[in-house]
Design an enzyme around this catalytic site. Structure first.
Site, PDB file in Angstrom:
ATOM      1  N   THR A  78      -1.975  -0.012  -1.262  1.00 27.06           N
ATOM      2  CA  THR A  78      -2.141  -1.461  -1.421  1.00 27.06           C
ATOM      3  C   THR A  78      -2.710  -1.776  -2.786  1.00 27.06           C
ATOM      4  O   THR A  78      -3.647  -1.122  -3.251  1.00 27.06           O
ATOM      5  CB  THR A  78      -3.073  -2.018  -0.327  1.00 27.06           C
ATOM      6  OG1 THR A  78      -2.555  -1.671   0.957  1.00 27.06           O
ATOM      7  CG2 THR A  78      -3.204  -3.528  -0.430  1.00 27.06           C
ATOM      8  N   LEU A  90      -9.510  -0.921  -0.202  1.00 24.18           N
ATOM      9  CA  LEU A  90      -8.090  -1.190  -0.053  1.00 24.18           C
ATOM     10  C   LEU A  90      -7.405   0.154   0.181  1.00 24.18           C
ATOM     11  O   LEU A  90      -7.771   1.156  -0.438  1.00 24.18           O
ATOM     12  CB  LEU A  90      -7.505  -1.833  -1.324  1.00 24.18           C
ATOM     13  CG  LEU A  90      -7.945  -3.246  -1.690  1.00 24.18           C
ATOM     14  CD1 LEU A  90      -7.306  -3.665  -3.018  1.00 24.18           C
ATOM     15  CD2 LEU A  90      -7.581  -4.244  -0.600  1.00 24.18           C
ATOM     16  N   ASP A  91      -6.422   0.179   1.059  1.00 24.47           N
ATOM     17  CA  ASP A  91      -5.661   1.398   1.259  1.00 24.47           C
ATOM     18  C   ASP A  91      -5.057   1.847  -0.072  1.00 24.47           C
ATOM     19  O   ASP A  91      -4.746   1.019  -0.936  1.00 24.47           O
ATOM     20  CB  ASP A  91      -4.532   1.174   2.261  1.00 24.47           C
ATOM     21  CG  ASP A  91      -5.052   0.900   3.661  1.00 24.47           C
ATOM     22  OD1 ASP A  91      -6.213   1.251   3.936  1.00 24.47           O
ATOM     23  OD2 ASP A  91      -4.291   0.331   4.461  1.00 24.47           O
ATOM     24  N   ARG A  92      -4.847   3.135  -0.194  1.00 24.62           N
ATOM     25  CA  ARG A  92      -4.297   3.680  -1.431  1.00 24.62           C
ATOM     26  C   ARG A  92      -3.013   2.990  -1.877  1.00 24.62           C
ATOM     27  O   ARG A  92      -2.869   2.650  -3.063  1.00 24.62           O
ATOM     28  CB  ARG A  92      -4.071   5.192  -1.279  1.00 24.62           C
ATOM     29  CG  ARG A  92      -3.612   5.889  -2.542  1.00 24.62           C
ATOM     30  CD  ARG A  92      -3.454   7.379  -2.314  1.00 24.62           C
ATOM     31  NE  ARG A  92      -3.207   8.104  -3.556  1.00 24.62           N
ATOM     32  CZ  ARG A  92      -3.117   9.418  -3.654  1.00 24.62           C
ATOM     33  NH1 ARG A  92      -3.249  10.169  -2.569  1.00 24.62           N
ATOM     34  NH2 ARG A  92      -2.893   9.995  -4.819  1.00 24.62           N
ATOM     35  N   HIS A 137      -5.881  -0.433   8.641  1.00 23.47           N
ATOM     36  CA  HIS A 137      -4.430  -0.664   8.568  1.00 23.47           C
ATOM     37  C   HIS A 137      -4.002  -1.861   9.412  1.00 23.47           C
ATOM     38  O   HIS A 137      -2.874  -1.908   9.916  1.00 23.47           O
ATOM     39  CB  HIS A 137      -3.645   0.579   9.015  1.00 23.47           C
ATOM     40  CG  HIS A 137      -3.903   1.786   8.166  1.00 23.47           C
ATOM     41  ND1 HIS A 137      -3.603   3.066   8.593  1.00 23.47           N
ATOM     42  CD2 HIS A 137      -4.438   1.927   6.926  1.00 23.47           C
ATOM     43  CE1 HIS A 137      -3.944   3.930   7.660  1.00 23.47           C
ATOM     44  NE2 HIS A 137      -4.459   3.261   6.624  1.00 23.47           N
TER      45      HIS A 137
END
Length: 238
Positions: free
Chosen positions: A60, A56-58, A165
């Protein structure tokens, strides 16, 4: 001492936690200043090594799954690669957005350090995102000079592919960027949410993960409630 991460699923082979916004999954050259990582905290919390099977993106938050051994990690990674895992997110976006599906190829976003060996001339890759509106609200604030009010939608989003993304870029392409997105979003609305709601984060959360258990083959569905700060916006009347 940091509080323990919330465990959403745990058995002999797997553990899933609720990753807070702002926490990296593992060490990265892109954030050398970071000193804490989900991988490390889960390992310390259960007292054994764990293996990430997706990311997961930072910024998120939400469901993050780890395997407890390399073979389980391999089997789960195959499911993700073959698109056998269903992922569902919730997000707050600018404007009124209805239901739909976007098929819009994305060129890979490359980082100078982390992706130094990647091909910069690689063409766009297939990217498909399905979305459904859950709630909408119109607030009596002129965030944009063009409008005397501001509209927002709470969206349920299912990425059918897994590009970097993807959700953030697809929502931006639809002209309904996610609130709190500093790379693909709208700074005026991000600032409004910081100042009016004290919300500092990206309003994107992983709320459901569905897959087959890599050993028993049983269907596993892990769910997480929509974050309360997402919903608070839609209860606002002034």
């Amino acid at each position: 001492m940091k509080p323990e991460l919330e465990v959403l699923f745990h058995d002999e082979y797997l553990i899933a936690i609720d990753k807070p916004s702002g926490l990296l999954v593992h060490r990265s050259w892109l954030a050398r200043e970071a000193t804490e990582f989900a991988l490390q905290r889960v390992r310390d919390q259960i007292g054994q090594r764990v293996y990430p099977v997706h990311r997961l993106d930072r910024p998120t938050s939400g469901i993050l799954l780890f395997a407890k051994d390399s073979e389980t990690a391999r089997l789960l990674t195959e499911q993700f690669t073959e698109r056998l895992v269903q992922k569902r997110y919730h997000a707050v976006v600018r404007g009124y957005l209805g239901d739909g599906e976007l098929d819009y190829p994305l060129r890979e976003e490359l980082d100078k350090i982390a992706d130094a060996q990647a091909d910069p001339d690689k063409g766009p890759q297939a990217a498909v995102t399905r979305y459904r509106c859950v709630k909408q609200i119109e607030l009596p604030f002129a965030v944009s000079k063009k409008h005397s009010t501001s509209r927002y939608s709470l969206m349920e989003i299912e990425p059918l592919t897994g590009r970097k993304h993807q959700i953030r870029r697809h929502m931006s392409h639809l002209r309904h960027p996610i609130i709190g997105d500093t790379n693909h979003g709208d700074g005026r609305h991000n600032r409004f949410f910081r100042e009016h709601f004290s919300i500092q984060r990206l309003l994107l959360a992983a709320t459901q993960l569905s897959f087959r258990h890599p050993h028993s083959e049983e269907p596993i569905v892990i769910t997480q409630p929509i974050p309360t700060d997402f919903l608070r916006v839609f209860d606002a009347t002034s």
